[in-house]
Every structure is written in C-alpha cells, then in structure tokens.
Scaffold this motif. Sequence first.
Motif, PDB file in Angstrom:
ATOM      1  N   GLU A  39       0.811  -1.212   0.000  1.00  0.00           N
ATOM      2  CA  GLU A  39       0.000   0.000   0.000  1.00  0.00           C
ATOM      3  C   GLU A  39       0.852   1.273   0.000  1.00  0.00           C
ATOM      4  OE1 GLU A  39      -3.564   0.121   2.256  1.00  0.00           O
ATOM      5  OE2 GLU A  39      -3.780  -2.055   2.309  1.00  0.00           O
ATOM      6  N   ASN A  40       2.085   1.127  -0.505  1.00  0.00           N
ATOM      7  CA  ASN A  40       2.936   2.273  -0.866  1.00  0.00           C
ATOM      8  C   ASN A  40       3.484   3.082   0.291  1.00  0.00           C
ATOM      9  OD1 ASN A  40       2.654   1.792  -3.692  1.00  0.00           O
ATOM     10  ND2 ASN A  40       0.619   2.737  -3.614  1.00  0.00           N
ATOM     11  N   ALA A  41       3.634   2.484   1.458  1.00  0.00           N
ATOM     12  CA  ALA A  41       4.372   3.183   2.516  1.00  0.00           C
ATOM     13  C   ALA A  41       5.775   3.476   2.001  1.00  0.00           C
ATOM     14  CB  ALA A  41       4.426   2.334   3.780  1.00  0.00           C
ATOM     15  N   ASP A  42       6.358   4.544   2.486  1.00  0.00           N
ATOM     16  CA  ASP A  42       7.675   4.952   2.001  1.00  0.00           C
ATOM     17  C   ASP A  42       8.810   4.466   2.899  1.00  0.00           C
ATOM     18  OD1 ASP A  42       6.916   6.748  -0.349  1.00  0.00           O
ATOM     19  OD2 ASP A  42       5.662   7.551   1.261  1.00  0.00           O
ATOM     20  N   ALA A  43       8.488   4.006   4.088  1.00  0.00           N
ATOM     21  CA  ALA A  43       9.464   3.434   5.018  1.00  0.00           C
ATOM     22  C   ALA A  43       8.687   2.803   6.161  1.00  0.00           C
ATOM     23  CB  ALA A  43      10.416   4.501   5.560  1.00  0.00           C
ATOM     24  N   VAL A  44       9.335   1.938   6.915  1.00  0.00           N
ATOM     25  CA  VAL A  44       8.752   1.439   8.168  1.00  0.00           C
ATOM     26  C   VAL A  44       9.739   1.702   9.291  1.00  0.00           C
ATOM     27  CG1 VAL A  44       7.172  -0.300   7.271  1.00  0.00           C
ATOM     28  CG2 VAL A  44       9.562  -0.911   7.679  1.00  0.00           C
ATOM     29  N   ILE A  45       9.188   2.137  10.422  1.00  0.00           N
ATOM     30  CA  ILE A  45       9.994   2.387  11.612  1.00  0.00           C
ATOM     31  C   ILE A  45       9.627   1.299  12.619  1.00  0.00           C
ATOM     32  CG2 ILE A  45      10.461   3.973  13.525  1.00  0.00           C
ATOM     33  CD1 ILE A  45       9.297   5.170  10.052  1.00  0.00           C
ATOM     34  N   VAL A  46      10.594   0.470  12.930  1.00  0.00           N
ATOM     35  CA  VAL A  46      10.394  -0.729  13.755  1.00  0.00           C
ATOM     36  C   VAL A  46      10.948  -0.484  15.151  1.00  0.00           C
ATOM     37  CG1 VAL A  46      10.971  -3.179  13.963  1.00  0.00           C
ATOM     38  CG2 VAL A  46      10.569  -2.178  11.700  1.00  0.00           C
ATOM     39  N   ALA A  47      10.234  -0.982  16.153  1.00  0.00           N
ATOM     40  CA  ALA A  47      10.678  -0.883  17.552  1.00  0.00           C
ATOM     41  C   ALA A  47      10.838   0.564  17.994  1.00  0.00           C
ATOM     42  CB  ALA A  47      11.981  -1.660  17.776  1.00  0.00           C
ATOM     43  N   GLY A  48       9.874   1.388  17.581  1.00  0.00           N
ATOM     44  CA  GLY A  48       9.793   2.746  18.097  1.00  0.00           C
ATOM     45  C   GLY A  48       8.769   2.798  19.214  1.00  0.00           C
ATOM     46  N   THR A  49       8.317   3.998  19.544  1.00  0.00           N
ATOM     47  CA  THR A  49       7.298   4.141  20.585  1.00  0.00           C
ATOM     48  C   THR A  49       6.043   3.354  20.228  1.00  0.00           C
ATOM     49  OG1 THR A  49       8.110   6.352  21.101  1.00  0.00           O
ATOM     50  CG2 THR A  49       5.906   5.786  21.885  1.00  0.00           C
ATOM     51  N   THR A  50       5.586   3.473  18.971  1.00  0.00           N
ATOM     52  CA  THR A  50       4.383   2.761  18.539  1.00  0.00           C
ATOM     53  C   THR A  50       4.606   1.253  18.539  1.00  0.00           C
ATOM     54  OG1 THR A  50       3.913   4.668  17.139  1.00  0.00           O
ATOM     55  CG2 THR A  50       2.607   2.700  16.746  1.00  0.00           C
ATOM     56  N   GLY A  51       5.853   0.833  18.392  1.00  0.00           N
ATOM     57  CA  GLY A  51       6.196  -0.582  18.436  1.00  0.00           C
ATOM     58  C   GLY A  51       6.502  -1.095  19.825  1.00  0.00           C
ATOM     59  N   GLU A  52       6.216  -0.281  20.856  1.00  0.00           N
ATOM     60  CA  GLU A  52       6.371  -0.668  22.262  1.00  0.00           C
ATOM     61  C   GLU A  52       7.807  -1.019  22.629  1.00  0.00           C
ATOM     62  OE1 GLU A  52       2.864  -2.932  23.933  1.00  0.00           O
ATOM     63  OE2 GLU A  52       2.428  -3.168  21.787  1.00  0.00           O
ATOM     64  N   ALA A  53       8.745  -0.241  22.103  1.00  0.00           N
ATOM     65  CA  ALA A  53      10.158  -0.521  22.347  1.00  0.00           C
ATOM     66  C   ALA A  53      10.499  -0.560  23.835  1.00  0.00           C
ATOM     67  CB  ALA A  53      11.025   0.528  21.647  1.00  0.00           C
TER      68      ALA A  53
END
Length: 322
Positions: A39-53
Amino acid sequence: MMKKILFQGAGTAIITPMKEDGSIHYSLFGELLDRQVQENADAVIVAGTTGEASTLTDEEHFELVQYAVRRVNGRLPVIAGAGSNNTAHAAFLSRECERAGADGLLHVTPYYNKASQQGLFLHFSECAKATKLPIILYNVPSRTGVNIFPATYKRLCQFDNIVAVKEASGNFSQMAKIAALCGDDLAIYSGNDDQITSALALGAKGVISVLSNIIPADTHRICSSYFEGRREESDDLQLKYLELIEALFLDVNPIPVKQAMRAMGYDVGHCRLPLCDMDVTVAEKMYATLHRYGLLEGDGKRPGSVTVQQAKNAGSISVRNL
C-alpha cells in the motif's frame, strides 16, 4: 550539499503484534510489513514508541529489526528505534541495530532524565559516533519531558550521519526556526499526523506516522500529492482524516491504534503492561469513528472486518481475512 535522506513521504511507525501470551506474533508482523509495502508506505519504523520498544527486551528488539529487514528485503527502508535514556545503552542499541541490517536509526530524546541542551548534544554525539547508519532524531517533549532547541539541532548538524528529525513538539515556530538554521543539513519529518500538510509547507520531507498503520495508502497520498504539485488534494486528504487521527490519540499511543486494528480484523493482541486497553466509553467513541470511515463493516475498506457492534462487544477481536 544536502545530506542523503532515508525516505520522502510517509514512514509507518509500525506496531508490534503480540500473541495471547504476550510474545511477539512474528508471522502477523510479516503480513503487516507486506501490507505496508503493497500500500505504498515509504518506510517502516520498527521498535519505536508505537512498536512498544520500552517493553521489549534487547533480544526481542534486535530480533524484531532483523525479521523486518529480512521480510521487507529491500522493498523500502527499515528504520530501527534505538533510543534510550542511558547514553551507553543507546550507543549499544545503535551498533546492534546496524548489525541487524537496519537502513537507519530513530533516536528519541532521553526521557525522564531531563538533560540540559549540552547533555542532549553530548548524548546524540555519542550515538552518532557509535554507528555509520543515518540517524533521525526524535523530539517529543510531551512524552519525554525535554525539548531539543533549534540551536542544539544546528550543533548536531556537524555529524554527517545525523540527517533528520522527527519533530513532534507541535510547535511550528520551532519547526520554522529549525528549517531556517539547519537548511539542507537536517531534513524534517512531521511527528504528528494532524499536522502533515502544515509541516510539508515548511519544507518537511514527510511524516513518521501512526495513522499509516490504519490507512497506509492514503497517508502516502497526503505526501505524494503534495510533492507532485496537487496541494489541494493533499489538503483535502489531511482534513478528511482529522477525525480518524483524533480517534487514534484518545489514549496514549499505541493503545488506540492496536485496539483499532483488532476491531478492523487484525489479531494484533494487546499492549504490554503498563499500557492497557482504553476505557469502554472512550473505546466506543473510537469504534464509532472507525465505522464512519468504513473501516469496520465487511463491505467497507477492509473485507472480513467486524461490525461496530461486534467491536463494542469484544475487547480482543481475532477475526482476520488477510
């Protein structure tokens, strides 16, 4: 010469799905990553605040990044959260996320310590020295209790691998000052989904988004239409989704977005404690909003999703049709 940026457009601050026992649901995480690509996301940010790091062990953190890198397989940049309020630990996370194959790092301001501007400068200096990866600084004073001043950003521009900032202060005067002081030495990303087009107007390169967990294609379009000169379309999309954005922040992120995705039919589980589900009354308000956007009904945007009444009746919804 402008520093090379990691991405332009909408980078998804992706959630970390959990199983009933609280362990990471890797197969579903892979499907969520595939959806972002499709669905054309331009990047993914893994293990951030939203990822409950903050509730991941170091081992889980690195495994999650490594899994994302392998699953995405170069189809879009994978940016790993590597922030900590312990400078030595942040440097360690940086090295290990680089070893795991990340394309870049996201470094949040040290939380709780409330470092001075000199302390912030020294902290991020050590993080920059610990890795060759490009770094996005993350300024979110409402969450960490400390704000990076524009002059401190300017000082940090001396490091070639400090390339951008996720600015979530909500302060447009500050954002304008950062742009004026740092120019091409520091790209700006909006850290607030309700302010994407406003940030783009000040020269931002995009957004690091919670919203794009829910509607990645349209979050991408808010940015792409702006960059392609269709600014009215970009503004219209921003305004169209304001109510949905507000619903996703009725409680502390990522509580609402995970609960919303369960209601949409993704079995992403619950947040790890100390975060817990929303109060029922607040949750019903969010479900009603999802319903108005056609995100719950089976004949809406997501086949196999549940009805608003089913969402209200179930705290944990396991229906999926991926």
